[in-house]
Design a protein around this motif. Structure first.
Motif, mmCIF file in Angstrom:
data_model
loop_
_atom_site.group_PDB
_atom_site.id
_atom_site.type_symbol
_atom_site.label_atom_id
_atom_site.label_comp_id
_atom_site.label_asym_id
_atom_site.label_seq_id
_atom_site.Cartn_x
_atom_site.Cartn_y
_atom_site.Cartn_z
ATOM 1 N N ASP A 222 -2.931 -1.282 -8.371
ATOM 2 C CA ASP A 222 -3.236 -2.536 -7.686
ATOM 3 C C ASP A 222 -2.767 -3.734 -8.514
ATOM 4 O O ASP A 222 -2.134 -4.654 -7.990
ATOM 5 C CB ASP A 222 -4.732 -2.622 -7.416
ATOM 6 N N ALA A 223 -3.069 -3.726 -9.817
ATOM 7 C CA ALA A 223 -2.648 -4.818 -10.690
ATOM 8 C C ALA A 223 -1.127 -4.920 -10.747
ATOM 9 O O ALA A 223 -0.565 -6.022 -10.717
ATOM 10 C CB ALA A 223 -3.224 -4.620 -12.091
ATOM 11 N N LEU A 224 -0.459 -3.775 -10.822
ATOM 12 C CA LEU A 224 1.004 -3.756 -10.847
ATOM 13 C C LEU A 224 1.563 -4.347 -9.556
ATOM 14 O O LEU A 224 2.506 -5.142 -9.583
ATOM 15 C CB LEU A 224 1.500 -2.324 -11.046
ATOM 16 N N ALA A 225 0.980 -3.983 -8.428
ATOM 17 C CA ALA A 225 1.440 -4.502 -7.139
ATOM 18 C C ALA A 225 1.278 -6.019 -7.071
ATOM 19 O O ALA A 225 2.117 -6.720 -6.493
ATOM 20 C CB ALA A 225 0.686 -3.830 -5.999
ATOM 21 N N ALA B 216 3.762 -5.973 0.828
ATOM 22 C CA ALA B 216 2.500 -5.857 0.087
ATOM 23 C C ALA B 216 1.901 -4.462 0.174
ATOM 24 O O ALA B 216 2.255 -3.657 1.025
ATOM 25 C CB ALA B 216 1.504 -6.880 0.611
ATOM 26 N N LEU B 217 0.979 -4.221 -0.710
ATOM 27 C CA LEU B 217 0.318 -2.929 -0.824
ATOM 28 C C LEU B 217 -1.172 -3.175 -0.988
ATOM 29 O O LEU B 217 -1.582 -4.022 -1.771
ATOM 30 C CB LEU B 217 0.862 -2.202 -2.059
ATOM 31 N N MET B 218 -1.976 -2.480 -0.226
ATOM 32 C CA MET B 218 -3.423 -2.586 -0.355
ATOM 33 C C MET B 218 -3.936 -1.302 -0.984
ATOM 34 O O MET B 218 -3.717 -0.217 -0.455
ATOM 35 C CB MET B 218 -4.073 -2.798 1.006
ATOM 36 N N ILE B 219 -4.590 -1.420 -2.115
ATOM 37 C CA ILE B 219 -5.149 -0.270 -2.806
ATOM 38 C C ILE B 219 -6.638 -0.205 -2.478
ATOM 39 O O ILE B 219 -7.377 -1.139 -2.747
ATOM 40 C CB ILE B 219 -4.972 -0.385 -4.344
ATOM 41 N N SER C 141 -9.712 8.187 -11.678
ATOM 42 C CA SER C 141 -8.997 7.888 -10.435
ATOM 43 C C SER C 141 -9.066 6.398 -10.129
ATOM 44 O O SER C 141 -8.077 5.790 -9.713
ATOM 45 C CB SER C 141 -9.608 8.667 -9.269
ATOM 46 N N GLN C 142 -10.233 5.826 -10.327
ATOM 47 C CA GLN C 142 -10.396 4.400 -10.053
ATOM 48 C C GLN C 142 -9.601 3.556 -11.052
ATOM 49 O O GLN C 142 -9.062 2.510 -10.700
ATOM 50 C CB GLN C 142 -11.867 4.027 -10.066
ATOM 51 N N ASP C 143 -9.525 4.031 -12.284
ATOM 52 C CA ASP C 143 -8.705 3.344 -13.284
ATOM 53 C C ASP C 143 -7.239 3.360 -12.858
ATOM 54 O O ASP C 143 -6.551 2.337 -12.927
ATOM 55 C CB ASP C 143 -8.881 4.016 -14.653
ATOM 56 N N THR C 144 -6.764 4.505 -12.390
ATOM 57 C CA THR C 144 -5.381 4.617 -11.919
ATOM 58 C C THR C 144 -5.144 3.692 -10.734
ATOM 59 O O THR C 144 -4.155 2.959 -10.691
ATOM 60 C CB THR C 144 -5.052 6.073 -11.533
ATOM 61 N N ALA C 145 -6.059 3.716 -9.751
ATOM 62 C CA ALA C 145 -5.910 2.862 -8.569
ATOM 63 C C ALA C 145 -5.922 1.389 -8.958
ATOM 64 O O ALA C 145 -5.135 0.592 -8.426
ATOM 65 C CB ALA C 145 -7.014 3.159 -7.568
ATOM 66 N N ASP D 226 6.280 3.278 -12.250
ATOM 67 C CA ASP D 226 7.523 2.977 -11.528
ATOM 68 C C ASP D 226 7.785 4.030 -10.462
ATOM 69 O O ASP D 226 8.176 3.703 -9.338
ATOM 70 C CB ASP D 226 8.708 2.908 -12.493
ATOM 71 N N ARG D 227 7.552 5.285 -10.807
ATOM 72 C CA ARG D 227 7.784 6.379 -9.853
ATOM 73 C C ARG D 227 6.821 6.271 -8.665
ATOM 74 O O ARG D 227 7.213 6.480 -7.514
ATOM 75 C CB ARG D 227 7.616 7.733 -10.558
ATOM 76 N N ILE D 228 5.583 5.943 -8.928
ATOM 77 C CA ILE D 228 4.599 5.779 -7.855
ATOM 78 C C ILE D 228 5.070 4.706 -6.874
ATOM 79 O O ILE D 228 5.065 4.909 -5.659
ATOM 80 C CB ILE D 228 3.205 5.452 -8.429
#
Length: 176
Positions: free
Chosen positions: A121-124, A135-138, A113-117, A91-93
């Motif tokens: 991405d899934a959250l977006a 929109a957001l592009m990861i 790092s890729q797991d976090t990204a 949520d903070r991100i």
């Protein structure tokens, strides 16, 4: 119509020879798209820099500094090994992304790092239609274990220690 908004890049994980070259590539390409990407930010110390809203203006860096990234050891933005797991962190991100109009996020690093990204991405993608309008592009950058190899789609890099934009060899962040 293309996605318009600011870009945020962060570095994470262990050192590889190409982490700063990957950063230089991200910045150079973003500068080629000024109409769509008006601001380029770097998060100091990986995802922790995002969580703490510790961002620097990379577009303000001199061309000399950006060229030097290709040959600078360590990680110019600093790194971390923090694993984002809590819903509050995600949520903070998204709050930080919204506050700075971040539409592109590059996370240069290894598997964590890729797991976090991928999770961001899934959250977006789960956002409401109104939120999806912003929109957001990861864009993920994965390291090649300490060999510095390039391949696949674009530049690859990993994490690493060292200083740079956060006050290390390349000086303090802009405005300080």
């Amino acid at each position: 119509s293309s996605l318009q908004g600011n870009l945020l890049v962060a570095q994470s994980g262990g050192p590889t020879p190409v982490i700063n070259a990957s950063l230089a590539g991200v910045i150079a390409e973003a500068l080629n798209h000024e109409d769509d990407i008006p601001e380029i930010y770097g998060a100091l110390n990986g995802i922790q820099g995002v969580l703490n809203e510790n961002l620097v203006d990379l577009a303000a860096e001199s061309q000399q500094t950006l060229r030097a990234l290709h040959h600078t050891p360590g990680a110019a933005l600093g790194t971390c090994r923090y694993k984002v797991k809590k819903a509050e962190d995600f949520d903070r991100i998204l709050q930080v992304f919204e506050a700075h109009n971040i539409r592109y996020f590059h996370y240069i690093g290894g598997n964590d790092s890729q797991d976090t990204a991928a999770k961001i991405d899934a959250l977006a993608k789960e956002l409401t239609p109104k939120q999806q309008a912003q929109a957001l592009m990861i864009l993920q950058r994965h390291k090649r274990h300490k060999r510095g190899m390039r391949g696949g789609q674009g530049r690859r890099g990993g994490g690493g220690g060292g200083g740079g934009f956060g006050g290390g060899p390349m000086g303090p962040p802009p405005g300080e």
